[in-house]
Design a protein around this motif. Structure first.
Motif, short mmCIF file in Angstrom:
data_model
loop_
_atom_site.label_atom_id
_atom_site.label_comp_id
_atom_site.label_asym_id
_atom_site.label_seq_id
_atom_site.Cartn_x
_atom_site.Cartn_y
_atom_site.Cartn_z
N THR A 1 0.81 -1.23 0.00
CA THR A 1 0.00 0.00 0.00
C THR A 1 0.84 1.27 0.00
OG1 THR A 1 -0.17 -0.05 2.42
CG2 THR A 1 -1.95 -1.10 1.18
N ALA A 2 2.07 1.21 0.51
CA ALA A 2 2.88 2.43 0.66
C ALA A 2 3.31 3.01 -0.68
CB ALA A 2 4.11 2.15 1.53
N GLY A 3 3.23 2.22 -1.75
CA GLY A 3 3.64 2.71 -3.06
C GLY A 3 2.83 3.88 -3.57
N LEU B 1 -0.15 -2.84 -4.78
CA LEU B 1 -1.18 -3.78 -5.23
C LEU B 1 -2.54 -3.53 -4.59
CD1 LEU B 1 0.95 -7.06 -5.08
CD2 LEU B 1 0.56 -5.56 -7.05
N LEU B 2 -2.58 -3.12 -3.34
CA LEU B 2 -3.84 -3.00 -2.61
C LEU B 2 -4.23 -1.57 -2.28
CD1 LEU B 2 -3.63 -6.00 -0.11
CD2 LEU B 2 -4.66 -5.93 -2.38
N ALA B 3 -3.36 -0.61 -2.55
CA ALA B 3 -3.71 0.78 -2.26
C ALA B 3 -4.81 1.24 -3.21
CB ALA B 3 -2.48 1.68 -2.41
N PRO B 4 -5.69 2.13 -2.77
CA PRO B 4 -6.78 2.60 -3.62
C PRO B 4 -6.32 3.42 -4.82
CG PRO B 4 -7.08 3.33 -1.33
CD PRO B 4 -5.75 2.67 -1.42
N ARG B 5 -5.10 3.95 -4.76
CA ARG B 5 -4.60 4.82 -5.82
C ARG B 5 -3.24 4.35 -6.33
NH1 ARG B 5 -8.90 7.03 -6.42
NH2 ARG B 5 -9.45 9.21 -6.03
N ARG B 6 -3.04 4.48 -7.64
CA ARG B 6 -1.70 4.41 -8.21
C ARG B 6 -1.35 5.83 -8.65
NH1 ARG B 6 1.58 0.16 -9.72
NH2 ARG B 6 2.48 1.66 -11.19
N PRO B 7 -0.28 6.41 -8.11
CA PRO B 7 0.01 7.82 -8.38
C PRO B 7 0.31 8.14 -9.84
CG PRO B 7 1.23 7.02 -6.47
CD PRO B 7 0.62 5.83 -7.13
N ASP B 8 0.59 7.12 -10.66
CA ASP B 8 0.92 7.41 -12.05
C ASP B 8 -0.24 7.14 -13.00
OD1 ASP B 8 0.96 4.72 -11.52
OD2 ASP B 8 2.78 4.28 -12.64
N LEU B 9 -1.44 6.87 -12.47
CA LEU B 9 -2.60 6.61 -13.32
C LEU B 9 -3.61 7.73 -13.20
CD1 LEU B 9 -3.24 2.79 -12.72
CD2 LEU B 9 -1.96 3.88 -14.57
N GLY B 10 -4.04 8.24 -14.32
CA GLY B 10 -5.02 9.32 -14.34
C GLY B 10 -4.74 10.27 -15.49
N PRO B 11 -5.59 11.24 -15.69
CA PRO B 11 -5.36 12.22 -16.76
C PRO B 11 -4.00 12.89 -16.60
CG PRO B 11 -7.56 12.48 -15.81
CD PRO B 11 -6.83 11.52 -14.93
#
Length: 375
Positions: free
Chosen positions: A202-204, A215-225
Motif C-alpha cells: 500500500t505504501a507505493g 497492489l492494494l492501495a486505492p490509488r496508483r500515483p501514475d494513473l489518471g489524466p
C-alpha cells in the motif's frame, strides 16, 4: 451460569496462559503504540494544515516542499500497519475481556471501562480511516471532525491504560522476563510479516520506490489524466464546460481581470511540486504558470497578504479556501495553467488551478475564478 468464553478453561492456547500472555502483549503493545503515536502526530499535522486556528494560520510554513507529502504518507502507512497489529493485540488479551466476575471493585470497573473506551476508539478510528482512503463515507457524521476527536480519545485512553499497566509493562519489557515459547515467537513473526506485507503493498501510493508493489492501495500515483490521479473530477464539480468569457478576477486595492490569453502572456514560471492528498497518495509533477505573489502585487497588495481563492464549482466544502501569506509569498506558489508541459485537463482544473508547496491537496483549488486579497 458461566458458558462460552466465560467458563473456566475456555482459552487453551499457551499464548493465553497467564505466564506467557503479558510478555506477548507488551511486545505487541510496543509496536502498536509506536504506530498509533506516528499516526496521531501526523494526523494532528494534517488537521492543522487543513484547518489552522486563526492565530496559527499566518505562521504555517510553505517549506519543506514535500512536508505534507511525507507526513500524510506516514499517517496512512502507520494507520494501515496498525490494523493487523491491533488485531494481534486484541487476540492476545481478549481472555481478559471475559474475566469473571466482570468487576471486582469500583477501581477494577473503572479500569475495564477505560479499556472499553480505548478499544472502541481505536477500532472506530482505524475503520473510518481505512474507508476514507477509499473515499467511502457510509456514516451520517462528518468524517474529518470525528476522526480528529477520536484520535484524541484513543490517545488519552492509551495513556491512561499505560499508567495503570506500568508495573506489568516494566516487568515484561525485556526478553528474559518470560520463559521462551516457540508459539510466541511464531505468532510475533507472523504478525510482523502481516504488518510488513500491508505496508509494502500500500505504501507505493506515496513512496515512489515502492510503486511497483502498490497492489492494494486505492490509488496508483501514475494513473489518471496527464499521469496524475484525480479525486474530484470536473463532471463531479460541474465544471466540464468553462464559460467562453471566463476571466480571472483578482480583488485588492487595485482590482483587475485577466482573460486566459492575457494570463498566458504574463511571465511564466515552472515548479516541481507534488499533489499530496489526505487519503495518503501523492505524486510529483512539473507545473507551469504565474506566481501568485506577482498576481497579488499587481492588485496593489503588500507582501504578507493572505488571499481567498474561489472555484468555478457550484458547491463543495473546499469551493472557497483561504491561503495564508507564507504560501502566497513563496516563489514556488503558482496559479498553474499547464502540467508536465500540457494545458491542464478539465479534471486537473482547466483553465487555472492553484499549486503551492507543503499544502493538502484539497486546498490546491481547481477551476479558479477569483483571487481575493485579505489583509
Amino acid at each position: 451460569m458461566r458458558r462460552g468464553p466465560f467458563r473456566a478453561g475456555a482459552f487453551t492456547s499457551p499464548l493465553h496462559d497467564p505466564l506467557h500472555r503479558p510478555r506477548t502483549a507488551v511486545v505487541l503493545g510496543r509496536w502498536l503504540g509506536a504506530a498509533l503515536l506516528v499516526c496521531f502526530l501526523t494526523g494532528l499535522t494534517s488537521h492543522l494544515l487543513q484547518d489552522p486556528p486563526g492565530r496559527l494560520a499566518p505562521h504555517l510554513p510553505a517549506r519543506p516542499v514535500n512536508g505534507y507529502r511525507v507526513t500524510q504518507g506516514l499517517h496512512v502507512i502507520s494507520g494501515l500497519a496498525a490494523i493487523p497489529l491491533t488485531g494481534a493485540k486484541l487476540w492476545t488479551v481478549y481472555p481478559r475481556l471475559f474475566e469473571w466476575p466482570p468487576a471486582r471493585s469500583v477501581l477494577h470497573a473503572l479500569e475495564r471501562l477505560a479499556v472499553a473506551v480505548l478499544v472502541a476508539a481505536v477500532l472506530l478510528e482505524l475503520f473510518t480511516g481505512l474507508l476514507n482512503t477509499l473515499q467511502w463515507y457510509p456514516w451520517p457524521f462528518p468524517f474529518r471532525q470525528t476522526h480528529f476527536w477520536l484520535g484524541w480519545l484513543a490517545t488519552g485512553g492509551l495513556l491512561v491504560h499505560l499508567a495503570v499497566k506500568a508495573p506489568l509493562v516494566a516487568a515484561n519489557w525485556w526478553r528474559r522476563a518470560a520463559p521462551a515459547l516457540a508459539q510466541r515467537r511464531a505468532f510475533l513473526v507472523a504478525t510482523t510479516a502481516a504488518a510488513g506485507a500491508v505496508t509494502l503493498v500500500t505504501a507505493g501510493q506515496t513512496v515512489p520506490w515502492l510503486r511497483s508493489l502498490d497492489l492494494l492501495a486505492p490509488r496508483r500515483p501514475d494513473l489518471g489524466p496527464q499521469g496524475l490521479p484525480v479525486n474530484r473530477t470536473a463532471a463531479q464539480a460541474g465544471t466540464v464546460t468553462v464559460p467562453a468569457d471566463w476571466r480571472l478576477r483578482v480583488d485588492g486595492p487595485r482590482p483587475y481581470e485577466l482573460t486566459l490569453a492575457e494570463l498566458g502572456g504574463l511571465p511564466q514560471h515552472e515548479a516541481e511540486l507534488p499533489i499530496a492528498c489526505v487519503e495518503g497518495w501523492s505524486c510529483g509533477a512539473r507545473w507551469t504558470g504565474v506566481r501568485l505573489a506577482e498576481l497579488v502585487r499587481r492588485a496593489g497588495a503588500p507582501p504578507g497578504s493572505a488571499v481567498r481563492v474561489t472555484s468555478l464549482e457550484a458547491e463543495g466544502p473546499y469551493r472557497v479556501t483561504e491561503m495564508p501569506a507564507p504560501y502566497v509569498d513563496d516563489p514556488l506558489s503558482l496559479l498553474a495553467l499547464r502540467v508536465n508541459g500540457e494545458v491542464l485537463a478539465a479534471d486537473h482544473g482547466f483553465p487555472a488551478r492553484v499549486i503551492v508547496p507543503n499544502r493538502p491537496g484539497v486546498l490546491q483549488t481547481k477551476w479558479v475564478e477569483r483571487i481575493e486579497v485579505i489583509v
